[in-house]
Design a protein around this motif. Structure first.
Motif, PDB file in Angstrom:
ATOM      1  N   SER A 126      -8.938 -11.511  -2.160  1.00 22.47           N
ATOM      2  CA  SER A 126      -9.921 -10.946  -3.071  1.00 22.47           C
ATOM      3  C   SER A 126      -9.219 -10.414  -4.315  1.00 22.47           C
ATOM      4  O   SER A 126      -8.006 -10.224  -4.348  1.00 22.47           O
ATOM      5  CB  SER A 126     -10.702  -9.815  -2.387  1.00 22.47           C
ATOM      6  N   ARG A 127      -9.985 -10.166  -5.325  1.00 26.06           N
ATOM      7  CA  ARG A 127      -9.454  -9.660  -6.580  1.00 26.06           C
ATOM      8  C   ARG A 127      -8.785  -8.297  -6.379  1.00 26.06           C
ATOM      9  O   ARG A 127      -7.748  -8.007  -6.953  1.00 26.06           O
ATOM     10  CB  ARG A 127     -10.580  -9.546  -7.600  1.00 26.06           C
ATOM     11  N   ARG A 128      -9.387  -7.474  -5.528  1.00 27.88           N
ATOM     12  CA  ARG A 128      -8.817  -6.164  -5.255  1.00 27.88           C
ATOM     13  C   ARG A 128      -7.443  -6.286  -4.599  1.00 27.88           C
ATOM     14  O   ARG A 128      -6.515  -5.567  -4.955  1.00 27.88           O
ATOM     15  CB  ARG A 128      -9.762  -5.362  -4.361  1.00 27.88           C
ATOM     16  N   GLN A 129      -7.302  -7.203  -3.660  1.00 27.54           N
ATOM     17  CA  GLN A 129      -6.003  -7.398  -3.004  1.00 27.54           C
ATOM     18  C   GLN A 129      -4.948  -7.882  -3.997  1.00 27.54           C
ATOM     19  O   GLN A 129      -3.797  -7.464  -3.939  1.00 27.54           O
ATOM     20  CB  GLN A 129      -6.132  -8.381  -1.855  1.00 27.54           C
ATOM     21  N   ARG A 130      -5.333  -8.759  -4.899  1.00 32.51           N
ATOM     22  CA  ARG A 130      -4.376  -9.241  -5.908  1.00 32.51           C
ATOM     23  C   ARG A 130      -3.950  -8.116  -6.834  1.00 32.51           C
ATOM     24  O   ARG A 130      -2.789  -7.999  -7.200  1.00 32.51           O
ATOM     25  CB  ARG A 130      -4.995 -10.391  -6.707  1.00 32.51           C
ATOM     26  N   ARG A 131      -4.910  -7.266  -7.240  1.00 33.22           N
ATOM     27  CA  ARG A 131      -4.574  -6.131  -8.107  1.00 33.22           C
ATOM     28  C   ARG A 131      -3.633  -5.165  -7.404  1.00 33.22           C
ATOM     29  O   ARG A 131      -2.671  -4.682  -8.002  1.00 33.22           O
ATOM     30  CB  ARG A 131      -5.837  -5.386  -8.523  1.00 33.22           C
ATOM     31  N   GLU A 132      -3.924  -4.891  -6.129  1.00 34.48           N
ATOM     32  CA  GLU A 132      -3.060  -3.972  -5.383  1.00 34.48           C
ATOM     33  C   GLU A 132      -1.653  -4.538  -5.244  1.00 34.48           C
ATOM     34  O   GLU A 132      -0.675  -3.807  -5.352  1.00 34.48           O
ATOM     35  CB  GLU A 132      -3.659  -3.705  -3.998  1.00 34.48           C
ATOM     36  N   GLN A 133      -1.556  -5.840  -5.018  1.00 33.40           N
ATOM     37  CA  GLN A 133      -0.238  -6.456  -4.863  1.00 33.40           C
ATOM     38  C   GLN A 133       0.538  -6.420  -6.183  1.00 33.40           C
ATOM     39  O   GLN A 133       1.723  -6.115  -6.195  1.00 33.40           O
ATOM     40  CB  GLN A 133      -0.373  -7.896  -4.382  1.00 33.40           C
ATOM     41  N   THR A 134      -0.123  -6.686  -7.290  1.00 28.75           N
ATOM     42  CA  THR A 134       0.576  -6.629  -8.578  1.00 28.75           C
ATOM     43  C   THR A 134       0.949  -5.198  -8.930  1.00 28.75           C
ATOM     44  O   THR A 134       1.988  -4.954  -9.528  1.00 28.75           O
ATOM     45  CB  THR A 134      -0.271  -7.249  -9.702  1.00 28.75           C
ATOM     46  N   ALA A 135       0.103  -4.235  -8.548  1.00 27.38           N
ATOM     47  CA  ALA A 135       0.432  -2.828  -8.801  1.00 27.38           C
ATOM     48  C   ALA A 135       1.646  -2.409  -7.981  1.00 27.38           C
ATOM     49  O   ALA A 135       2.524  -1.689  -8.486  1.00 27.38           O
ATOM     50  CB  ALA A 135      -0.761  -1.938  -8.472  1.00 27.38           C
ATOM     51  N   GLU A 136       1.730  -2.869  -6.738  1.00 29.91           N
ATOM     52  CA  GLU A 136       2.888  -2.554  -5.910  1.00 29.91           C
ATOM     53  C   GLU A 136       4.158  -3.182  -6.472  1.00 29.91           C
ATOM     54  O   GLU A 136       5.212  -2.568  -6.483  1.00 29.91           O
ATOM     55  CB  GLU A 136       2.660  -3.034  -4.480  1.00 29.91           C
ATOM     56  N   LYS A 137       4.040  -4.403  -6.957  1.00 30.36           N
ATOM     57  CA  LYS A 137       5.205  -5.057  -7.563  1.00 30.36           C
ATOM     58  C   LYS A 137       5.647  -4.300  -8.810  1.00 30.36           C
ATOM     59  O   LYS A 137       6.830  -4.140  -9.063  1.00 30.36           O
ATOM     60  CB  LYS A 137       4.884  -6.506  -7.934  1.00 30.36           C
ATOM     61  N   GLY A 138       4.683  -3.836  -9.582  1.00 34.40           N
ATOM     62  CA  GLY A 138       5.019  -3.079 -10.791  1.00 34.40           C
ATOM     63  C   GLY A 138       5.740  -1.791 -10.463  1.00 34.40           C
ATOM     64  O   GLY A 138       6.695  -1.402 -11.129  1.00 34.40           O
ATOM     65  N   HIS A 139       5.293  -1.098  -9.400  1.00 33.20           N
ATOM     66  CA  HIS A 139       5.954   0.144  -8.994  1.00 33.20           C
ATOM     67  C   HIS A 139       7.356  -0.116  -8.480  1.00 33.20           C
ATOM     68  O   HIS A 139       8.284   0.642  -8.767  1.00 33.20           O
ATOM     69  CB  HIS A 139       5.130   0.876  -7.923  1.00 33.20           C
ATOM     70  N   THR A 140       7.543  -1.176  -7.735  1.00 33.95           N
ATOM     71  CA  THR A 140       8.881  -1.465  -7.204  1.00 33.95           C
ATOM     72  C   THR A 140       9.827  -1.895  -8.317  1.00 33.95           C
ATOM     73  O   THR A 140      11.001  -1.549  -8.301  1.00 33.95           O
ATOM     74  CB  THR A 140       8.818  -2.550  -6.113  1.00 33.95           C
TER      75      THR A 140
END
Length: 149
Positions: A126-140
């Motif tokens: 879902s779009r929400r899962q993709r956003r969360e994954q990109t946000a996690e990548k950005g934080h790391t």
């Protein structure tokens, strides 16, 4: 459809559905069933029975069978979808304009969906899962850059 005890019926159905062109087979079968039902309509509704009546009943039955076989034998989906689209288009002539266009369109869309289905494709996120994954990548990545400094 083997089920583990901790797995619910709904998740078992989802897994079964994910391994086959479910919507394509279902729409193709519904298209054939709809055309068969319009064959049984009253004579005031029926435009024409078709060529000697046999083909008017034979093509929707073949559509229904192709839809069911697509569901239960997904390895042969390409063959069933080609036969399904040909019989769907054939009902234009033989069965009340393809069940008054509804069965014809259901069969054509279902055949196209079954033809285009890929068996080893990853499930969509879902779009929400993709956003969360990109946000996690950005934080790391930010954390890695601060560690490097």
């Amino acid at each position: 459809m083997l089920r583990r005890p901790e797995q619910g019926v709904r998740s078992a159905f989802r897994q079964w559905r994910a391994r086959r062109p479910f919507w394509g087979g279902l729409l193709l079968a519904l298209g054939g069933a709809e055309i068969l039902l319009t064959e049984k309509a009253s004579l005031k509704v029926v435009m024409h029975i078709g060529m000697q009546g046999l083909a008017g009943y034979l093509l929707p039955v073949v559509m229904l069978l192709c839809g069911l076989l697509t569901l239960f034998s997904p390895a042969q989906r390409v063959f069933y979808s080609i036969i399904g689209i040909l019989t769907s288009l054939g009902t234009w002539v033989t069965s009340n304009l393809g069940g008054f266009f509804v069965g014809l369109l259901l069969g054509a869309v279902g055949s196209c969906l079954a033809f285009g289905w890929l068996p080893d494709q990853e499930p969509r996120r879902s779009r929400r899962q993709r956003r969360e994954q990109t946000a996690e990548k950005g934080h790391t990545e930010d954390a890695e850059q601060t560690v490097r400094l």
